[in-house]
Design an enzyme around this catalytic site. Structure first.
Site, PDB file in Angstrom:
ATOM      1  N   ASP A 196       0.872  -1.175   0.000  1.00  0.00           N
ATOM      2  CA  ASP A 196       0.000   0.000   0.000  1.00  0.00           C
ATOM      3  C   ASP A 196       0.905   1.220   0.000  1.00  0.00           C
ATOM      4  O   ASP A 196       2.142   1.094  -0.061  1.00  0.00           O
ATOM      5  CB  ASP A 196      -0.953  -0.009   1.213  1.00  0.00           C
ATOM      6  CG  ASP A 196      -2.298   0.621   0.867  1.00  0.00           C
ATOM      7  OD1 ASP A 196      -2.300   1.809   0.492  1.00  0.00           O
ATOM      8  OD2 ASP A 196      -3.328  -0.068   0.952  1.00  0.00           O
ATOM      9  N   HIS A 287      -3.116   3.165  -4.480  1.00  0.00           N
ATOM     10  CA  HIS A 287      -2.535   2.650  -3.231  1.00  0.00           C
ATOM     11  C   HIS A 287      -1.141   2.058  -3.462  1.00  0.00           C
ATOM     12  O   HIS A 287      -0.802   1.027  -2.889  1.00  0.00           O
ATOM     13  CB  HIS A 287      -3.447   1.571  -2.619  1.00  0.00           C
ATOM     14  CG  HIS A 287      -4.664   2.132  -1.963  1.00  0.00           C
ATOM     15  ND1 HIS A 287      -4.666   2.594  -0.672  1.00  0.00           N
ATOM     16  CD2 HIS A 287      -5.923   2.320  -2.412  1.00  0.00           C
ATOM     17  CE1 HIS A 287      -5.888   3.034  -0.358  1.00  0.00           C
ATOM     18  NE2 HIS A 287      -6.664   2.880  -1.402  1.00  0.00           N
ATOM     19  N   GLU A 347     -10.131   2.785  -4.920  1.00  0.00           N
ATOM     20  CA  GLU A 347      -9.804   4.167  -4.583  1.00  0.00           C
ATOM     21  C   GLU A 347      -8.676   4.754  -5.444  1.00  0.00           C
ATOM     22  O   GLU A 347      -7.657   5.202  -4.924  1.00  0.00           O
ATOM     23  CB  GLU A 347      -9.426   4.254  -3.096  1.00  0.00           C
ATOM     24  CG  GLU A 347     -10.552   3.808  -2.185  1.00  0.00           C
ATOM     25  CD  GLU A 347     -10.231   3.956  -0.716  1.00  0.00           C
ATOM     26  OE1 GLU A 347     -11.119   4.386   0.030  1.00  0.00           O
ATOM     27  OE2 GLU A 347      -9.093   3.635  -0.304  1.00  0.00           O
TER      28      GLU A 347
END
Ligand code: ACM
Ligand code: ZN
Length: 764
Positions: A196, A287, A347
């Site tokens: 991440d 990410h 995201e």
């Protein structure tokens, strides 16, 4: 104490009879259990486990090690299938199913497959006294099991837990400890979030900087929140563990760590013995700051970093980036034998893609109209590559947007995208349920977390039978931005993972929450023996703000875990082991602010709650003319982190709402001020339950009744106010920047929900 006794009586009733209380509590609930009279006691000195095939040897060794430690016995494994404990496998029937019989001959576990045997072992563990989980030899003279006949199989094949090892890192031993506990509850998937923005945790030999640099960071704002909480909440489990801190060449402290490929193989093998498949997640194309900041040419522009919410993503316009992804996955495939692998896909901030010549060129050459379609193009490219390597791709539910590939499995996390299930399964794709509410284990566990998990329906009626069959199962996710230590990780995961386990395993006809809750109480001591620093059940019997109207009010506190010790203070200091101990209900005659805190039997301090008791005279209703039904809601363009600044932010629009809610068209940066009048039907003390994500406040009669302010995940706070029948001014403030929830329930003095009326001045 009365309430605790009452609770136990209810448990006995739920279990059907008092004698049932003596029987072991099995979680997850088996399909069919038939207890018989009589017990079998393991021989002292030496125990023999016989397994019927070499394939079962790892299972037998696993059981042998489990028994040897607490019993202090010599445990031998024999291949001839003979012994006091016999393991065998049929190769037929539902995957993961097993039969377990305890009788005068000892124990026989017959699995439909290897995992079935492992599941039988998990049940056997729970038939033994809790001391079987002890880490050292225990002086239990008789290791006795009740006679029983169990036939059992799982409802769903996917009963998972995700652990984020990027935001905070967990060592090999810590991961193994978690796997041990998961195996006890028949959890069979470990979703390992390995990369991440905040850290790359898996060695990739072709790209050594990913871990050499990307595995370490100077302390970030999440670390500092943890360290602050360690002090503010008097809780050492928020400290960053020393074994994850190093000093770099400039003398700065850095946080981090990573798994070598040998360690990954070790963990995957350890999990396999315990019947657990490991699913690696390498999150892309968002990410991924830990990768793109350490290798040139993976992002749209050389400049990488954080935007307002997310980081700059990888660049799907660049062939170098695609090659990087494929190189990484090639090494990952070598380490993880399980069919399913997870690409993340959540995201993604696509702003850069709009400006990047490479991204735009890619869109043009493939006739892609939107950036979402560009992400889909990337997903499909990777999906093909996965398929070529015999793998099935899982992605977060964003992979539906822009076009779902034929072979992808969707992992649903956005509760606010409820169509994901139907969209995926009607397209013929498989689906895993892990909507953030209630499956995110990093969210504070409130009083309703367990029941909300337990009540979740993974196969709702709007799905056809074919679509229902595409639901693989359920999973609890533990993101670790604010979970820096092994103890905190266990604290957030348990006992909620037991509810996930039962939801995924139990037949709906057998799975009753009251019954589960009674069995759960019996598991607290077992968890303690295992060294699981589980979260004690909520202290109950009060709200955040409690009102009494006579001379005296009664303070009453309960905890469902009978072993919990409750202590309290009234001077604002946090209760410690010397603070006054609560021993039963008592009366007060004035405004008093309490802090209650529970303590586990090992002395561990659990969460504390601040509770105030207020003596009130019911407030007078007021007369207002020319009102119409509904409240006024004013939407401000607000990016702040508490309700205080909303008013000063520019107004986007005004609405009339039927109650305390977010108007349909209000999205994005939300600062909401809802005003008007609440009409209550009779004089009395009213209870207000205000749920929001992020913060909110509720004032009635210009007095703060519920303060639920600040940035947080969905959280309900409950307060009270004494009011006369009629109209009272009400004001609710609320803010959120991504999704958001706002809801108010009102209850009367008898605890019954009241459908109050709201009035205001109309918004034109
Ligand atoms: C997620 O929580 N972004 C999957
Ligand atoms: Zn680009």
């Amino acid at each position: 104490m009365k309430t605790i006794r009452t609770f136990f009586t209810l448990c006995l009733l739920a279990l059907g009879m008092v004698a049932a209380a003596q029987q072991p509590a099995i979680i997850p609930v088996p399909s069919s259990v038939s207890w018989a009279s009589g017990t079998y006691t393991l021989p002292s000195g030496q125990i023999t486990i016989g397994c019927s095939s070499a394939q079962l040897h790892p299972a037998a060794d696993y059981l042998a090690a489990m028994l040897a430690r607490p019993t202090g016995c010599q445990v031998k494994v024999k291949n001839n299938g003979k012994g006091r404990i016999r393991l065998s496998m049929t190769g037929q029937g539902a995957a993961g199913g097993y039969r377990l019989r305890v009788d005068a001959q000892g124990v026989a576990i017959t699995g439909n497959d290897y995992r079935g045997v492992i599941n039988g072992i998990a049940t056997l563990r729970q038939l033994f006294p809790d001391d079987i989980e002890s880490r050292q030899a225990v002086d239990v003279r008789r290791w006795t099991l009740p006679y029983v006949n169990i036939t059992d199989q799982p409802r769903f094949e996917w009963r998972g837990m995700e652990l984020d090892c990027s935001r905070h890192f967990f060592s090999v031993d810590e991961v193994k400890e978690l796997l041990d506990v998961l195996a006890l509850y028949k959890i069979d998937k470990f979703h390992w979030h390995l990369t991440d923005d905040q850290g790359w945790r898996i060695e990739i030999k072709k790209y050594p900087l990913l871990t050499q640099r990307g595995g370490w960071r100077t302390f970030n704002n999440q670390d500092s929140v943890c360290m602050r909480r360690a002090v503010a909440e008097d809780n050492p489990d928020f400290n960053l563990p020393a074994d994850k801190i190093r000093t770099n060449g400039q003398g700065q402290q850095e946080y981090g760590g990573f798994y070598t490929q040998a360690q990954v193989r070790d963990i995957v093998a350890y999990a396999k013995i315990r019947g657990i498949d490991v699913i690696p997640e390498i999150d892309m194309p968002g990410h991924s700051l830990a990768a793109i900041a350490n290798y040139d040419g993976l992002s749209c522009f050389p400049q990488t970093g954080w935007g307002t919410v997310f980081t700059t993503p990888m660049c799907p316009g660049k062939d170098k980036m695609l090659q990087f992804c494929k190189d990484v996955w090639s090494e990952v495939f070598d380490l993880f034998p399980y069919e399913y692998v997870h690409i993340g896909g959540d995201e993604v901030d696509m702003k850069n893609w709009k400006q990047c010549p490479d991204c735009q060129k890619r869109m043009e050459s493939h006739r892609l109209k939107t950036e979402s379609q560009l992400q889909s193009w990337f997903n499909h490219e990777m999906e093909r590559f996965f398929n070529q390597h015999g793998r099935t791709m899982i992605g977060w539910d964003e992979i539906i947007e822009g076009g779902l590939g034929a072979t992808s499995t969707v992992m649903w996390w956005r509760t606010w995208a409820p169509n994901a299930m139907k969209q995926t399964t009607s397209h013929g794709n498989k689906f895993i349920c892990t909507p953030n509410v209630p499956f995110y284990l990093d969210y504070d566990e409130g009083g309703k977390s367990l029941i909300n998990l337990y009540a979740f329906n993974p196969q709702p009626d709007n799905l056809t039978t074919t679509e229902k069959a595409l639901i693989l199962g359920v999973q609890g996710n533990l993101w670790t931005e604010w979970v820096p230590s092994r103890n905190r990780m266990m604290y957030m995961a348990f006992p909620r993972m037991l509810a996930v386990a039962e939801l995924g395993w139990g037949k709906p006809a057998n799975a009753k929450f009251e019954d589960f809750n009674c069995r759960l109480i019996k598991h607290y001591t077992r968890l303690q023996k295992l060294g699981v620093t589980y979260r004690l059940p909520d202290l109950t019997g009060f709200h955040t703000t409690n009102v009494f109207t006579g001379d005296r009010g009664t303070v009453s506190v309960n905890c469902q875990d009978p072993q919990a010790v409750i202590r309290y203070t009234t001077d604002g200091t946090l209760p410690n082991e010397h603070s006054k101990r609560y021993t039963g209900p008592f009366e007060i005659d004035r405004n008093t602010d309490f802090i209650f805190r529970s303590f586990a039997t090992d002395g561990r301090k659990d969460a504390f709650v601040k509770v105030s008791y207020r003596k009130e005279t019911p407030s007078e209703a007021i007369e207002v003319a020319d009102l119409s039904e509904g409240l006024s809601a004013e939407w401000h363009e607000y990016t702040g982190a508490d309700c205080a600044g909303i008013e000063a932010a520019p107004v986007n629009g005004c609405y009339t709402v039927n109650g305390v809610m977010i108007p349909d068209s209000v999205k994005g940066n939300i600062g909401l001020i809802i005003t008007g009048y609440i009409q209550v039907p009779e004089d009395g003390i009213y209870t207000f339950a205000l749920l929001s994500d992020d913060g909110s406040t509720l004032k009635i009669d210009h007095q703060m009744v519920v303060d639920n302010d600040g940035e947080h995940s969905p959280r309900e706070i409950i307060g009270q106010h004494a009011m006369k029948a009629g109209l009272h001014p009400i004001e609710v403030k609320f803010f959120d920047h991504n999704g958001g929830q706002l809801r108010l329930h009102v209850y009367n003095a008898q605890g019954k929900e009241v459908q109050v009326k709201y009035w205001g001045t109309p918004q034109l």
